[in-house]
Design a protein around this motif. Structure first.
Motif, PDB file in Angstrom:
ATOM      1  N   ILE A  92      40.895  59.083 -47.854  1.00 41.46           N
ATOM      2  CA  ILE A  92      41.709  57.551 -47.583  1.00 41.46           C
ATOM      3  C   ILE A  92      40.832  56.552 -48.020  1.00 41.46           C
ATOM      4  N   LEU A  93      41.359  55.579 -48.789  1.00 41.16           N
ATOM      5  CA  LEU A  93      40.507  54.350 -49.346  1.00 41.16           C
ATOM      6  C   LEU A  93      40.983  53.162 -48.523  1.00 41.16           C
ATOM      7  N   THR A  94      40.048  52.560 -47.829  1.00 38.76           N
ATOM      8  CA  THR A  94      40.565  51.338 -47.128  1.00 38.76           C
ATOM      9  C   THR A  94      39.920  50.068 -47.726  1.00 38.76           C
ATOM     10  N   HIS A  95      40.688  49.157 -47.870  1.00 37.15           N
ATOM     11  CA  HIS A  95      40.253  47.721 -48.504  1.00 37.15           C
ATOM     12  C   HIS A  95      39.772  46.769 -47.235  1.00 37.15           C
ATOM     13  N   GLY A  96      39.443  45.661 -47.594  1.00 36.77           N
ATOM     14  CA  GLY A  96      38.951  44.738 -46.702  1.00 36.77           C
ATOM     15  C   GLY A  96      39.705  43.192 -46.863  1.00 36.77           C
ATOM     16  N   TRP A  97      39.034  42.140 -46.453  1.00 37.31           N
ATOM     17  CA  TRP A  97      39.609  40.643 -46.561  1.00 37.31           C
ATOM     18  C   TRP A  97      38.805  39.903 -47.615  1.00 37.31           C
ATOM     19  N   PRO A  98      39.303  39.042 -48.664  1.00 35.97           N
ATOM     20  CA  PRO A  98      40.887  38.951 -48.583  1.00 35.97           C
ATOM     21  C   PRO A  98      41.544  39.760 -49.781  1.00 35.97           C
ATOM     22  N   SER A  99      41.335  41.032 -49.390  1.00 34.09           N
ATOM     23  CA  SER A  99      41.751  41.890 -50.529  1.00 34.09           C
ATOM     24  C   SER A  99      43.323  42.568 -49.987  1.00 34.09           C
ATOM     25  N   SER A 100      43.372  43.675 -50.872  1.00 33.72           N
ATOM     26  CA  SER A 100      44.716  44.370 -50.730  1.00 33.72           C
ATOM     27  C   SER A 100      44.456  45.968 -51.234  1.00 33.72           C
ATOM     28  N   PHE A 101      45.529  46.599 -51.299  1.00 36.73           N
ATOM     29  CA  PHE A 101      45.498  47.873 -51.807  1.00 36.73           C
ATOM     30  C   PHE A 101      45.476  47.866 -53.304  1.00 36.73           C
ATOM     31  N   VAL A 102      45.645  46.767 -53.949  1.00 36.42           N
ATOM     32  CA  VAL A 102      45.386  46.721 -55.324  1.00 36.42           C
ATOM     33  C   VAL A 102      43.801  46.795 -55.697  1.00 36.42           C
ATOM     34  N   GLU A 103      42.890  46.694 -54.749  1.00 31.01           N
ATOM     35  CA  GLU A 103      41.529  46.778 -54.938  1.00 31.01           C
ATOM     36  C   GLU A 103      41.165  48.220 -55.494  1.00 31.01           C
ATOM     37  N   MET A 104      41.966  49.106 -54.780  1.00 36.86           N
ATOM     38  CA  MET A 104      41.734  50.559 -55.022  1.00 36.86           C
ATOM     39  C   MET A 104      42.441  51.133 -56.434  1.00 36.86           C
ATOM     40  N   LEU A 105      43.414  50.587 -56.893  1.00 37.45           N
ATOM     41  CA  LEU A 105      44.252  50.983 -57.799  1.00 37.45           C
ATOM     42  C   LEU A 105      43.379  51.304 -59.146  1.00 37.45           C
ATOM     43  N   ARG A 106      42.235  50.723 -59.515  1.00 36.98           N
ATOM     44  CA  ARG A 106      41.504  51.155 -60.645  1.00 36.98           C
ATOM     45  C   ARG A 106      40.928  52.696 -60.656  1.00 36.98           C
ATOM     46  N   VAL A 107      40.165  52.528 -59.257  1.00 40.66           N
ATOM     47  CA  VAL A 107      39.525  53.952 -59.131  1.00 40.66           C
ATOM     48  C   VAL A 107      40.448  55.257 -58.739  1.00 40.66           C
ATOM     49  N   ALA A 108      41.680  55.029 -58.350  1.00 37.30           N
ATOM     50  CA  ALA A 108      42.597  55.989 -57.839  1.00 37.30           C
ATOM     51  C   ALA A 108      42.754  56.975 -58.857  1.00 37.30           C
ATOM     52  N   PRO A 109      43.278  56.656 -59.977  1.00 33.09           N
ATOM     53  CA  PRO A 109      43.532  57.677 -60.943  1.00 33.09           C
ATOM     54  C   PRO A 109      42.015  58.586 -61.285  1.00 33.09           C
ATOM     55  N   LEU A 110      41.061  57.969 -61.293  1.00 28.98           N
ATOM     56  CA  LEU A 110      39.625  58.594 -61.448  1.00 28.98           C
ATOM     57  C   LEU A 110      39.459  59.789 -60.446  1.00 28.98           C
ATOM     58  N   LEU A 111      40.098  59.694 -59.315  1.00 29.66           N
ATOM     59  CA  LEU A 111      39.809  60.504 -58.499  1.00 29.66           C
ATOM     60  C   LEU A 111      40.834  61.935 -58.217  1.00 29.66           C
ATOM     61  N   THR A 112      42.031  61.735 -58.680  1.00 26.08           N
ATOM     62  CA  THR A 112      42.847  62.727 -58.641  1.00 26.08           C
ATOM     63  C   THR A 112      42.660  64.121 -59.343  1.00 26.08           C
ATOM     64  N   ASP A 113      41.630  64.040 -60.106  1.00 21.18           N
ATOM     65  CA  ASP A 113      41.261  65.446 -60.311  1.00 21.18           C
ATOM     66  C   ASP A 113      40.620  66.322 -59.314  1.00 21.18           C
ATOM     67  N   GLU A 114      40.040  65.572 -58.157  1.00 24.47           N
ATOM     68  CA  GLU A 114      39.693  66.584 -56.895  1.00 24.47           C
ATOM     69  C   GLU A 114      40.206  66.042 -55.709  1.00 24.47           C
ATOM     70  N   PHE A 115      40.754  64.983 -55.749  1.00 24.79           N
ATOM     71  CA  PHE A 115      41.184  64.509 -54.418  1.00 24.79           C
ATOM     72  C   PHE A 115      42.849  64.150 -54.372  1.00 24.79           C
ATOM     73  N   ASP A 116      43.362  64.454 -53.222  1.00 23.35           N
ATOM     74  CA  ASP A 116      44.829  63.574 -52.837  1.00 23.35           C
ATOM     75  C   ASP A 116      44.287  62.285 -52.472  1.00 23.35           C
ATOM     76  N   VAL A 117      44.885  61.151 -52.819  1.00 25.90           N
ATOM     77  CA  VAL A 117      44.313  59.872 -52.720  1.00 25.90           C
ATOM     78  C   VAL A 117      45.371  59.221 -51.989  1.00 25.90           C
ATOM     79  N   VAL A 118      44.906  58.343 -50.814  1.00 29.44           N
ATOM     80  CA  VAL A 118      45.819  57.735 -49.815  1.00 29.44           C
ATOM     81  C   VAL A 118      45.223  56.350 -49.838  1.00 29.44           C
ATOM     82  N   ILE A 119      45.981  55.349 -50.212  1.00 35.22           N
ATOM     83  CA  ILE A 119      45.458  54.000 -50.127  1.00 35.22           C
ATOM     84  C   ILE A 119      46.258  53.046 -49.318  1.00 35.22           C
ATOM     85  N   PRO A 120      46.297  52.965 -47.968  1.00 37.27           N
ATOM     86  CA  PRO A 120      47.079  52.228 -47.000  1.00 37.27           C
ATOM     87  C   PRO A 120      46.685  50.599 -47.268  1.00 37.27           C
ATOM     88  N   SER A 121      47.640  49.904 -46.790  1.00 38.11           N
ATOM     89  CA  SER A 121      47.408  48.348 -46.611  1.00 38.11           C
ATOM     90  C   SER A 121      47.159  48.065 -45.079  1.00 38.11           C
TER      91      SER A 121
END
Length: 360
Positions: A92-121
């Protein structure tokens, strides 16, 4: 708890109203001849607002956002990317302020070889509901634990975050060491220090001096959030100025905002805040901040990849060691600021792979 597919869809009426407001913006003049010395440079803001009104393609951004699988459950919006490997560790990847789930979208596809990725708002951010009670980092960690274990059915998972997300991640490691495989943060841990060493005291003095220069934004958000929200919820130019100011200050961009945040990404996030009307509710974690309590010792294995931003200059590893009972990984790469997952996705991917591989 029911999981419902979710799709981002901003109406044409909302977009038309946004463009009209942008075209009617009344711009200010600079208070200082030095570029950005007194906040967002009015010339840059004029350029950004003009592009937002007459160049930015929200529909293309919306299509890109919807290429990720979105869901809602229990008032929480999240992106859920299933990994390529059966039995991969949920993360699970958690952003901060003044950010959003968008912050994690560049790294998420790089992780799916080993992880199930969950990015909540975070609660109160964009498509996630505010909590019924006060907003605390512990409360969010409890919500995330429910999301991961009861809603998604994972028995064990890892956690990553920075800023508010780093605090939430710390609480996950402190509260649930039997279910949280490890926690990885980019924001330095600053525990209560009753007997600081000379190195620790020097850093704490640096941080106090930095806060004097930087904390004006937070002072108004914890003391008068509704007053500020009334302005930003009515003026898209004001909204993007407030966000861009912190993106430039906290990113590792050398003063050039667009080295870290190109206009399209910046305006994607600003449009999400505008369309959902949630800049005010995103302030709640500041207003409710006094309800937070110190994080107890973190028993889950821990990792720190220290962000390269002024607040953490001179940060000593010993401060992290005071809180993490089992600090397995500590690195100061010297690049990637407050929003490291967006600024340096390859670096974050490598760090996460390295840390969690060491726990197997």
């Amino acid at each position: 708890m029911d999981i419902e597919p979710f799709r981002i869809s901003v109406s044409d009426d909302v977009l038309a109203d946004l463009r009209e407001r942008l075209r009617r913006t009344r711009f200010t003049t600079a208070s200082d001849a030095t570029y950005w010395a007194a906040g967002v440079d009015p010339g840059y803001l004029r350029e950004l607002v003009g592009y937002w009104a007459d160049g930015f393609d929200w529909r293309a951004a919306e299509t890109w956002l919807n290429s990720f699988p979105h869901f809602k459950a229990g008032g929480v919006h999240f992106v859920h990317l299933r990994g390529d490997r059966a039995g991969g560790l949920p993360l699970i990847l958690t952003h901060g302020w003044p950010s959003s789930f968008v912050e994690m979208l560049r790294v998420a596809p790089l992780l799916t070889d080993e992880f199930d990725v969950v990015i909540p708002s975070l609660p109160g951010f964009l498509f996630s509901d505010l909590p019924a009670g006060v907003f605390t980092r512990r409360g969010v960690a409890e919500t995330w634990h429910t999301l991961m274990t009861r809603t998604l059915g994972y028995e064990r998972f890892g956690a990553f975050g920075g800023d508010i997300g780093g605090g939430v991640t710390q609480w996950l490691g402190a509260l649930y060491p039997d279910e949280v495989a490890g926690v990885h943060v980019t924001s330095a841990v600053i525990p209560d220090v009753p007997d600081p060493t000379a190195e620790e005291q020097a850093y704490l003095d640096h941080l106090a001096a930095y806060d004097v220069r930087d904390q004006g934004y937070s002072e108004i958000m914890w003391s008068r959030p509704d007053t500020l929200a009334a302005a930003l919820n009515d003026s898209p130019a004001g909204l993007v100025a407030w966000i861009a100011d912190k993106y430039r200050d906290w990113s590792d961009c050398g003063g050039d905002l667009e080295r870290s945040w190109d206009k399209d990404t910046l305006l994607t996030i600003a449009t999400l805040y505008w369309a959902t009307g949630t800049i005010g509710s995103s302030f709640r974690q500041y207003y409710d901040y006094p309800n937070n309590r110190p994080v107890p010792p973190i028993l889950a294995p821990g990792a720190v990849t220290l962000s390269n931003e002024p607040a953490f200059t001179g940060y000593p590893r010993s401060l992290a060691e005071r809180l993490f009972a089992d600090l397995r990984h500590y690195r100061v790469p010297g690049r990637g600021g407050h929003f490291m997952a967006h600024e340096e996705p390859a670096q974050v991917s490598e760090e996460l792979h390295r840390f969690f591989a060491s726990l197997r």
